[in-house]
Design a protein around this motif. Structure first.
Motif, PDB file in Angstrom:
ATOM      1  N   ASP A 158       1.005   1.631   1.668  1.00 30.83           N
ATOM      2  CA  ASP A 158      -0.479   1.952   1.139  1.00 30.83           C
ATOM      3  C   ASP A 158      -1.395   1.048   1.721  1.00 30.83           C
ATOM      4  O   ASP A 158      -1.141  -0.045   2.069  1.00 30.83           O
ATOM      5  N   ASP A 225       0.682   7.709   0.135  1.00 31.41           N
ATOM      6  CA  ASP A 225      -0.159   8.473  -0.526  1.00 31.41           C
ATOM      7  C   ASP A 225      -0.494   9.736   0.434  1.00 31.41           C
ATOM      8  O   ASP A 225      -0.178   9.938   1.330  1.00 31.41           O
ATOM      9  N   ARG A 355       7.955   7.365  -9.134  1.00 32.98           N
ATOM     10  CA  ARG A 355       7.714   6.259 -10.102  1.00 32.98           C
ATOM     11  C   ARG A 355       7.619   5.029  -9.193  1.00 32.98           C
ATOM     12  O   ARG A 355       6.772   4.106  -9.523  1.00 32.98           O
ATOM     13  N   HIS A 357       6.814   4.511  -6.244  1.00 37.26           N
ATOM     14  CA  HIS A 357       5.707   4.151  -5.307  1.00 37.26           C
ATOM     15  C   HIS A 357       4.495   3.574  -6.048  1.00 37.26           C
ATOM     16  O   HIS A 357       3.862   2.374  -5.014  1.00 37.26           O
ATOM     17  N   TRP A 358       4.376   3.637  -7.096  1.00 34.95           N
ATOM     18  CA  TRP A 358       3.283   2.797  -7.667  1.00 34.95           C
ATOM     19  C   TRP A 358       3.332   1.378  -7.843  1.00 34.95           C
ATOM     20  O   TRP A 358       2.646   0.523  -8.368  1.00 34.95           O
ATOM     21  N   HIS A 359       4.623   0.955  -7.397  1.00 35.78           N
ATOM     22  CA  HIS A 359       5.074  -0.620  -7.529  1.00 35.78           C
ATOM     23  C   HIS A 359       4.090  -1.152  -6.336  1.00 35.78           C
ATOM     24  O   HIS A 359       4.024  -2.432  -6.537  1.00 35.78           O
ATOM     25  N   GLU A 361       1.314  -0.408  -5.827  1.00 36.96           N
ATOM     26  CA  GLU A 361      -0.225  -0.845  -6.323  1.00 36.96           C
ATOM     27  C   GLU A 361      -0.151  -1.825  -7.251  1.00 36.96           C
ATOM     28  O   GLU A 361      -1.023  -2.752  -7.353  1.00 36.96           O
ATOM     29  N   ASN A 362       1.101  -1.614  -8.355  1.00 36.77           N
ATOM     30  CA  ASN A 362       0.966  -2.578  -9.666  1.00 36.77           C
ATOM     31  C   ASN A 362       1.388  -3.854  -9.158  1.00 36.77           C
ATOM     32  O   ASN A 362       1.211  -4.778  -9.791  1.00 36.77           O
TER      33      ASN A 362
END
Length: 449
Positions: A158, A225, A355, A357-359, A361-362
């Motif tokens: 990302d 993304d 799920r 993938h959001w690691h 970002e967060n």
């Protein structure tokens, strides 16, 4: 389907025991041994300065920044102030023949560093560390022998923009835009495998295709993304990276998006998938304000999809439907996402990839902005900021590794180290040395027993 702990979380739990063993055994010089190896590799980086005029060795400057970031100092001036205040402690690990450099000197040195060399050095240390310390952990993140499915990791890619780094009044195109980087992260280990600066005249698309060729993706699923859902990206992941992909689909791929959206829009078809154990899964999460229900659908029925042959190794398409119900008002919000996948139609594996993938970002971008205040840096020298960010990502892994031992947030762990540098640094470096060295790890366990 419960959340699955990452290997980093499991390793962090074992760190508590290792640190207690080191403190109890009173083993000396392990800290210096780790720093000697770290500085030896730092000393091999290219230094373009005239060596006869150099007062501050490159490895010392990098070492100062490493310790300063560990102790909660993020700005150039803060790093220099830290070095002045903690000079006696730093001399235990660094040469400092002419004392400590000013913040301007530290910034100039980081401006001339080659980011590819610095990143290669830092990532190699982390990979060696997790390879040695992680031998006792399960190799696979997910395994389904019945379907012949197994994955070791989910690698998330990302882009990130660092705000306030543009020179707004500059007439030069490369100066009046913020620093933009592409990050590629191992979600299992929390390691940023690659962070490359994107040219101001380009974007993420060609960058991810170049970077993914340099990463070993065997046994891994690469997620990205919608911007990076490109045929050439899928081809690079499968052919050069030798991995699998799960790519988000939006209207930048207009025809494919509309076709797949209409396909999953048929409720009768979704009901048929719900009867298939391997192709449908549902999970609920209760927060303070809402109930979140996630439903996952995946199918290998793609013969109707006209573009299927243009997407390298396309094997399935996926659909995530997230329903958010506000507890107080009863308001319902539905979010839908669609995916192109090279994986087999195993819904549990698909859900993990979505799920995870959001690691990035967060677990990476949010941490950099909030804990390390990356968005509030006042410097405008993008190359220096980018190189500082590489050390920051290295330190971030160290802090996450220590969270379980300190039982504090990452910000508070850094504050604790900063307040007790003389006592905390030796133990932290000692445990890194033990984890880095397989023979040392076995010896500590043997002595402790």
């Amino acid at each position: 389907m419960p959340k699955k702990d990452t290997k980093l979380q499991k390793l962090s739990e074992s760190i508590y025991i290792t640190l207690e063993e080191i403190r109890g055994l009173g083993i000396e010089d392990l800290d210096r041994m780790f720093m000697e190896e770290y500085l030896e590799q730092a000393g091999q980086l290219t230094d373009i300065r005239q060596q006869a005029k150099v007062w501050y060795p490159l490895k010392d400057v990098i070492g100062i920044v490493f310790f300063a970031l560990l102790a909660g100092n993020d700005e150039w001036a803060e790093i220099a102030d830290f070095a002045v205040d903690e000079q006696e402690t730093l001399k235990k690990y660094l040469e400092l023949p002419k004392g400590v450099p000013s913040h301007d000197t530290i910034q100039r040195v980081f401006f001339i560093l080659r980011p590819d060399e610095l990143q290669r050095m830092l990532v190699s240390i982390l990979i060696q560390l997790v390879h040695t310390a992680g031998k006792c952990l399960d190799e696979y993140l997910y395994r389904n022998d019945a379907l012949g499915c197994c994955i070791r990791d989910v690698i998330a890619a990302d882009g990130k923009e660092t705000r306030n780094t543009a020179k707004k009044k500059s007439t030069e195109e490369d100066q009046n835009r913020n620093l933009h980087e592409l990050n590629v992260m191992s979600t299992e280990w929390g390691i940023c495998l690659s962070s490359t600066r994107i040219d101001e005249k380009s974007n993420e698309i060609p960058e991810i295709q170049k970077v993914i060729k340099q990463i070993d993706c065997r046994g891994c699923i690469v997620t990205a993304d919608a911007m990076n859902t490109q045929k050439a990206t899928a081809r690079a992941i499968v052919r050069e990276g030798q991995g699998e992909y799960c790519l988000a689909l939006k209207e930048n791929q207009k025809t494919a998006y509309q076709e797949i959206k209409e396909y999953f829009g048929c409720e009768d078809f979704l009901k048929k998938l719900m009867d298939q154990d391997e192709q449908y899964a549902k999970e609920a999460e209760h927060t303070a304000d809402a109930i979140i229900v996630r439903e996952y659908f995946i199918t290998d029925d793609i013969q109707w999809f006209e573009d299927r042959k243009e997407w390298e190794k396309l094997s399935s398409i996926g659909y995530e439907r997230k329903t958010i119900t506000q507890k107080e008002s009863g308001k319902v919000q539905v979010e839908e996402r669609y995916y192109l996948c090279s994986i087999r139609p195993d819904v549990d594996m698909f859900a993990i990839a979505v799920r995870r993938h959001w690691h990035i970002e967060n677990g990476l971008h949010w941490t950099l902005d909030v804990v390390f205040r990356e968005d509030k840096l006042r410097s405008k020298e993008k190359k220096g900021i980018h190189n500082l960010g590489l050390i920051r990502r290295f330190v971030m892994f160290m802090i996450k590794l220590l969270k379980m031992y300190y039982h504090r947030s990452m910000k508070r762990v850094r504050n604790k180290i900063g307040r007790n540098l003389e006592t905390e640094i030796p133990v932290i470096l000692a445990v890194l040395k033990v984890l880095y060295d397989n023979d040392m790890l076995a010896a500590i366990d043997k002595v402790a027993k």
